[in-house]
Design a protein around this motif. Structure first.
Motif, mmCIF file in Angstrom:
data_model
loop_
_atom_site.group_PDB
_atom_site.id
_atom_site.type_symbol
_atom_site.label_atom_id
_atom_site.label_comp_id
_atom_site.label_asym_id
_atom_site.label_seq_id
_atom_site.Cartn_x
_atom_site.Cartn_y
_atom_site.Cartn_z
ATOM 1 N N PRO A 146 -0.156 -7.273 5.779
ATOM 2 C CA PRO A 146 0.393 -5.945 4.937
ATOM 3 C C PRO A 146 0.546 -4.855 6.021
ATOM 4 C CG PRO A 146 -1.779 -6.394 4.498
ATOM 5 C CD PRO A 146 -1.451 -7.338 5.470
ATOM 6 N N VAL A 147 1.488 -3.831 5.703
ATOM 7 C CA VAL A 147 1.556 -2.855 6.561
ATOM 8 C C VAL A 147 1.605 -1.529 5.875
ATOM 9 C CG1 VAL A 147 3.092 -1.538 8.270
ATOM 10 C CG2 VAL A 147 3.237 -4.122 8.154
ATOM 11 N N LEU A 148 0.569 -0.550 6.399
ATOM 12 C CA LEU A 148 0.552 0.608 5.809
ATOM 13 C C LEU A 148 1.797 1.637 6.366
ATOM 14 C CD1 LEU A 148 -3.137 1.514 5.649
ATOM 15 C CD2 LEU A 148 -1.702 0.860 3.733
ATOM 16 N N LEU A 149 2.533 2.560 5.781
ATOM 17 C CA LEU A 149 3.367 3.567 6.138
ATOM 18 C C LEU A 149 2.712 4.992 5.854
ATOM 19 C CD1 LEU A 149 6.515 1.619 4.770
ATOM 20 C CD2 LEU A 149 5.546 1.502 7.163
ATOM 21 N N PRO A 150 2.248 5.400 6.757
ATOM 22 C CA PRO A 150 1.448 6.642 6.679
ATOM 23 C C PRO A 150 2.066 7.872 6.233
ATOM 24 C CG PRO A 150 0.532 5.707 8.544
ATOM 25 C CD PRO A 150 1.789 4.958 8.255
ATOM 26 N N GLY A 151 3.574 7.621 6.749
ATOM 27 C CA GLY A 151 4.618 8.919 6.131
ATOM 28 C C GLY A 151 5.071 8.684 4.865
ATOM 29 N N ALA A 152 4.832 7.784 4.029
ATOM 30 C CA ALA A 152 5.221 7.245 2.814
ATOM 31 C C ALA A 152 4.300 7.654 1.683
ATOM 32 C CB ALA A 152 5.604 5.761 2.690
ATOM 33 N N ARG A 153 5.000 8.242 0.734
ATOM 34 C CA ARG A 153 4.225 8.682 -0.703
ATOM 35 C C ARG A 153 4.133 7.526 -1.591
ATOM 36 N NH1 ARG A 153 0.865 13.275 -0.042
ATOM 37 N NH2 ARG A 153 1.760 14.548 1.873
ATOM 38 N N SER A 154 3.018 7.469 -2.441
ATOM 39 C CA SER A 154 3.198 6.745 -3.510
ATOM 40 C C SER A 154 3.894 6.858 -4.593
ATOM 41 C CB SER A 154 1.800 6.187 -3.935
ATOM 42 O OG SER A 154 0.987 7.124 -4.178
#
Length: 374
Positions: free
Chosen positions: A366-374
């Motif tokens: 899995p990859v986290l996208l720190p700039g994305a918002r949930s």
């Protein structure tokens, strides 16, 4: 060379082993020292080591509180004096994407022997307390700081963010390990223990290197199917064949009773070591990569002697392996389905759920996208 530097950035912070991770505002260094970089993290893939670190089960010194993540790619925001060229001679500019190594001192005996990955004074991303300057020493954050002692490599335009992130740990470790294992050719049978990301990548690289037969041992079934897509000629399921003696019989059947010429351990389970020694044939090589925990396992040392085995330990990698990992992604893009290893993309706020999914073997990479918002 800089763009606007924020005062704070959002990061996933571990304050107690095994406890839920909180999203916090963390200070950003207002300046970048000579040789350093400040980057905006565009992707950070999760490694099994991140899960073990959060659990508190790694046999390494871990300083809390910390920002997890050591497998990341960032877009350059600010460049310190003298850092306009990466570790392999490529120009760096604000806006370029980079992957980077842990920080090495450059002064200890291992650095002098040109083995920086074994540096006696290294600062490891994802393991250093966020209370110490420069604070941003993990990839589960919107920004990260690349220390002067960290090797860094510019990411080619053709390599996507999530695959570049994977190259900065999983793939560079496999590239280093495959090189240390030595030549494989059509006369060699290779057994890969483990069907996680490293085992699957190793299956692919050994197959591309020309191994005559590659056998991957692991679970669950979906991962073994992916190992087959990467080039495994045979797979042995831990779920369908839970008895180690029967798994050994399967390997002997696949090798005409001789055992493997090379066994490569990427599973991380201590018991796999003794099993791998049994799977190895006379005069074989045994490559050990996955054993980073404190677990132990009984083994008859005489087996190594009587089989005349060569046991090779392989740990991490240096900047050249990061560069080569990126080259592998470019060169084999049409031969190996790297993108199938990426099992999901998530915003930073989902970090606890993602770790839980990894513990349940519901995710490969899995990859986290720190700039994305949930």
């Amino acid at each position: 060379m800089t763009t606007a530097i924020p005062d704070h950035t959002r990061a996933a912070v571990v304050r107690a082993f095994g406890e839920p991770i909180g999203i916090e505002d963390v200070p950003v260094p207002p300046r970048v020292e000579a040789g350093g970089l400040l980057v905006e993290v565009v992707a950070c893939s999760l490694c099994g080591t991140d899960v073990h670190c959060w659990e508190g089960s790694l046999a390494l010194d871990i300083a809390l509180p910390l920002i997890l993540g050591h497998e990341m790619v960032g877009r350059v925001v600010a460049i310190g004096e003298g850092a306009q060229v990466d570790s392999v001679g490529q120009d760096l500019r604000v806006g370029d994407r980079v992957i980077w190594t842990h920080a090495f001192c450059g002064r200890c005996v291992m650095c002098a022997r040109k083995r920086p990955a074994m540096c006696l004074n290294r600062s490891a991303y994802g393991h250093v307390s966020m209370q110490e300057w420069p604070y941003l020493m993990g990839g589960f954050a919107q920004h990260a700081y690349v220390l002067p002692g960290s090797g860094r490599v510019r990411v080619p335009d053709a390599v996507p963010d999530d695959l570049a992130s994977m190259a900065s740990c999983a793939l560079r470790s496999v590239v280093n390990a495959v090189q240390q294992a030595g030549r494989v050719g059509p006369e060699h049978t290779v057994v890969v223990q483990g069907a996680g990301p490293l085992g699957i990548l190793a299956t692919g690289l050994f197959a591309q290197a020309g191994a005559g037969r590659v056998v991957t041992v692991g679970a669950p079934a979906a991962r073994l199917e992916l190992a087959t897509a990467f080039g495994a000629d045979d797979v042995v399921s831990l779920e369908e064949v839970p008895d180690p003696a029967e798994r050994l019989d399967r390997v002997r059947e696949a090798t005409g009773g001789l055992g493997a010429d090379l066994v490569a351990e990427f599973s991380g389970h201590p018991a796999a070591f003794a099993e791998g020694v049994e799977m190895a044939g006379l005069g074989a090589r045994y490559l050990v990569v996955g054993q980073l925990g404190a677990g132990t396992t009984p083994i008859a040392p005489g087996t190594i002697t009587k089989k005349n085995l060569t046991v090779i330990g392989s740990f991490s990698g240096d900047a050249t392996h990061y560069h080569q990992a990126l080259q592998v992604l470019e060169r084999y893009a049409d031969r190996l389905p790297f993108e199938r290893l990426i099992s999901g993309r998530y915003p930073l706020e989902d970090v606890n759920a993602v770790i839980g999914r990894m513990q349940a073997f519901q995710e490969i990479k899995p990859v986290l996208l720190p700039g994305a918002r949930s």
